[in-house]
Design a protein around this motif. Structure first.
Motif, PDB file in Angstrom:
ATOM      1  N   VAL A  37       0.602  -1.247  -0.132  1.00 48.50           N
ATOM      2  CA  VAL A  37       0.092  -0.081   0.189  1.00 48.50           C
ATOM      3  C   VAL A  37       0.078   1.424  -0.274  1.00 48.50           C
ATOM      4  N   LEU A  38       0.835   2.508  -0.503  1.00 47.98           N
ATOM      5  CA  LEU A  38       1.239   3.566  -0.627  1.00 47.98           C
ATOM      6  C   LEU A  38       1.034   3.894   0.031  1.00 47.98           C
ATOM      7  N   GLY A  39       1.821   5.204   0.587  1.00 45.66           N
ATOM      8  CA  GLY A  39       1.376   6.050   2.005  1.00 45.66           C
ATOM      9  C   GLY A  39       2.685   7.617   1.978  1.00 45.66           C
ATOM     10  N   VAL A  40       2.539   7.777   3.016  1.00 46.21           N
ATOM     11  CA  VAL A  40       2.949   8.986   3.202  1.00 46.21           C
ATOM     12  C   VAL A  40       4.061   9.207   4.652  1.00 46.21           C
ATOM     13  N   ALA A  41       5.428   9.299   5.057  1.00 44.55           N
ATOM     14  CA  ALA A  41       6.012   9.028   5.898  1.00 44.55           C
ATOM     15  C   ALA A  41       6.712   9.953   6.181  1.00 44.55           C
ATOM     16  N   LYS A  88      11.144  16.129   5.960  1.00 43.61           N
ATOM     17  CA  LYS A  88      10.412  16.234   5.244  1.00 43.61           C
ATOM     18  C   LYS A  88       9.296  14.845   5.010  1.00 43.61           C
ATOM     19  N   SER A  89       8.441  15.209   4.587  1.00 38.97           N
ATOM     20  CA  SER A  89       7.527  13.962   3.911  1.00 38.97           C
ATOM     21  C   SER A  89       7.767  13.126   2.245  1.00 38.97           C
ATOM     22  N   PHE A  90       7.934  12.069   3.077  1.00 43.16           N
ATOM     23  CA  PHE A  90       7.893  11.114   1.155  1.00 43.16           C
ATOM     24  C   PHE A  90       6.781   9.819   1.221  1.00 43.16           C
ATOM     25  N   PRO A  91       7.000   9.179   0.099  1.00 47.43           N
ATOM     26  CA  PRO A  91       5.820   8.880  -0.016  1.00 47.43           C
ATOM     27  C   PRO A  91       6.911   7.475   0.023  1.00 47.43           C
ATOM     28  N   VAL A  92       5.556   6.697   0.903  1.00 46.82           N
ATOM     29  CA  VAL A  92       6.153   5.250   1.634  1.00 46.82           C
ATOM     30  C   VAL A  92       5.409   4.010   1.064  1.00 46.82           C
ATOM     31  N   ILE A  93       5.976   2.497   0.944  1.00 52.39           N
ATOM     32  CA  ILE A  93       5.190   1.456   0.816  1.00 52.39           C
ATOM     33  C   ILE A  93       5.391   1.034   1.759  1.00 52.39           C
ATOM     34  N   TYR A  94       4.265  -0.277   2.411  1.00 52.99           N
ATOM     35  CA  TYR A  94       4.712  -1.345   3.391  1.00 52.99           C
ATOM     36  C   TYR A  94       3.581  -2.390   3.153  1.00 52.99           C
ATOM     37  N   HIS A  95       3.670  -3.318   3.925  1.00 56.41           N
ATOM     38  CA  HIS A  95       2.566  -3.718   3.408  1.00 56.41           C
ATOM     39  C   HIS A  95       0.965  -4.288   4.561  1.00 56.41           C
ATOM     40  N   PRO A  96       0.351  -4.202   4.076  1.00 59.62           N
ATOM     41  CA  PRO A  96      -1.538  -3.910   4.395  1.00 59.62           C
ATOM     42  C   PRO A  96      -1.290  -4.652   5.543  1.00 59.62           C
ATOM     43  N   ASP A  97      -0.861  -5.864   5.677  1.00 63.95           N
ATOM     44  CA  ASP A  97      -1.017  -6.467   7.148  1.00 63.95           C
ATOM     45  C   ASP A  97      -0.397  -6.309   7.631  1.00 63.95           C
ATOM     46  N   LEU A 104      11.049   3.350   2.617  1.00 65.59           N
ATOM     47  CA  LEU A 104      10.856   4.610   1.836  1.00 65.59           C
ATOM     48  C   LEU A 104      10.722   5.023   0.720  1.00 65.59           C
ATOM     49  N   LEU A 105      10.191   5.374  -0.529  1.00 63.55           N
ATOM     50  CA  LEU A 105      10.801   5.832  -1.751  1.00 63.55           C
ATOM     51  C   LEU A 105      11.149   7.580  -1.419  1.00 63.55           C
ATOM     52  N   ILE A 106      13.011   7.539  -1.747  1.00 64.77           N
ATOM     53  CA  ILE A 106      12.875   9.034  -2.548  1.00 64.77           C
ATOM     54  C   ILE A 106      14.043   8.888  -3.786  1.00 64.77           C
ATOM     55  N   LEU A 107      14.525   8.227  -4.031  1.00 63.62           N
ATOM     56  CA  LEU A 107      15.441   8.284  -5.066  1.00 63.62           C
ATOM     57  C   LEU A 107      14.158   7.430  -6.294  1.00 63.62           C
ATOM     58  N   PRO A 108      14.630   7.766  -7.704  1.00 63.86           N
ATOM     59  CA  PRO A 108      13.590   7.695  -8.883  1.00 63.86           C
ATOM     60  C   PRO A 108      13.902   5.718  -9.187  1.00 63.86           C
ATOM     61  N   PRO A 117       5.460   5.309 -11.017  1.00 63.31           N
ATOM     62  CA  PRO A 117       5.959   6.686 -11.234  1.00 63.31           C
ATOM     63  C   PRO A 117       7.150   7.739 -10.890  1.00 63.31           C
ATOM     64  N   PHE A 118       7.971   8.211 -10.648  1.00 68.42           N
ATOM     65  CA  PHE A 118       8.527   9.423  -9.838  1.00 68.42           C
ATOM     66  C   PHE A 118       7.411  10.566  -9.634  1.00 68.42           C
ATOM     67  N   PRO A 119       6.995  11.132  -8.883  1.00 67.11           N
ATOM     68  CA  PRO A 119       6.014  11.821  -8.747  1.00 67.11           C
ATOM     69  C   PRO A 119       6.757  13.546  -9.207  1.00 67.11           C
ATOM     70  N   ASP A 120       5.714  14.136  -9.698  1.00 71.05           N
ATOM     71  CA  ASP A 120       6.085  15.721  -9.786  1.00 71.05           C
ATOM     72  C   ASP A 120       6.500  16.320  -8.942  1.00 71.05           C
ATOM     73  N   SER A 121       5.996  16.599  -8.035  1.00 72.88           N
ATOM     74  CA  SER A 121       5.960  16.860  -6.042  1.00 72.88           C
ATOM     75  C   SER A 121       7.041  16.546  -5.731  1.00 72.88           C
ATOM     76  N   LEU A 122       8.081  15.477  -5.653  1.00 69.20           N
ATOM     77  CA  LEU A 122       9.597  14.998  -6.133  1.00 69.20           C
ATOM     78  C   LEU A 122      10.820  15.704  -6.696  1.00 69.20           C
ATOM     79  N   LYS A 123      10.634  16.215  -7.929  1.00 71.50           N
ATOM     80  CA  LYS A 123      11.628  16.735  -8.605  1.00 71.50           C
ATOM     81  C   LYS A 123      12.139  17.703  -7.943  1.00 71.50           C
TER      82      LYS A 123
END
Length: 134
Positions: A37-41, A88-97, A104-108, A117-123
């Motif tokens: 699941v995609l979240g924010v950290a 700062k806040s960045f996308p994070v993926i985590y296991h739903p269970d 953490l997702l920082i690098l392209p 896709p690499f988000p425009d908000s992190l350009k």
């Protein structure tokens, strides 16, 4: 048991522990790749030495806070780039269970590996990433 036998037994135990950690890491990554699941950290600290930094972050899932830590090489970031990430806040993926299984997702390249896709908000981050600047 002789001292030599104790040392040998200790070495075998250490080797088995290392193998277990490596296998656990592969299982962790496989679980995360198959179902996430995609979240924010929010990154609250980075630490480390010897060419590696750990981005410590916190995220909230269903009202419960989880902490995580993702490793990065110093060479991933331009000099001074790490200062721009803390707080700062960045996308994070985590296991739903098991939300404690996360990354953490920082690098392209991390977005690409997750099939996102690499988000425009992190350009804004691109100038601080060493491999992108070269």
């Amino acid at each position: 048991m002789t001292t030599k036998q104790k040392k040998r037994l200790g070495g075998i135990a250490l080797l088995l522990l290392c193998v277990g950690i490596v296998i656990g890491g592969f299982i962790y990554r496989k679980m995360l790749k198959e179902n996430y699941v995609l979240g924010v950290a929010r990154v609250y600290r980075f630490s480390g030495r010897g060419g590696w930094r750990y981005m410590d972050f916190t995220m909230e899932v269903n009202g419960k806070k989880y902490n995580g830590s993702s490793p990065y090489k110093d060479s991933d970031f331009a000099p001074g780039g790490l200062r721009e990430i803390r707080g700062k806040s960045f996308p994070v993926i985590y296991h739903p269970d098991y939300p404690s299984i996360n990354s953490l997702l920082i690098l392209p390249s991390e977005f690409k590996e997750a099939g996102l896709p690499f988000p425009d908000s992190l350009k804004w981050l691109l100038p601080y990433l060493e491999k992108i600047r070269k």
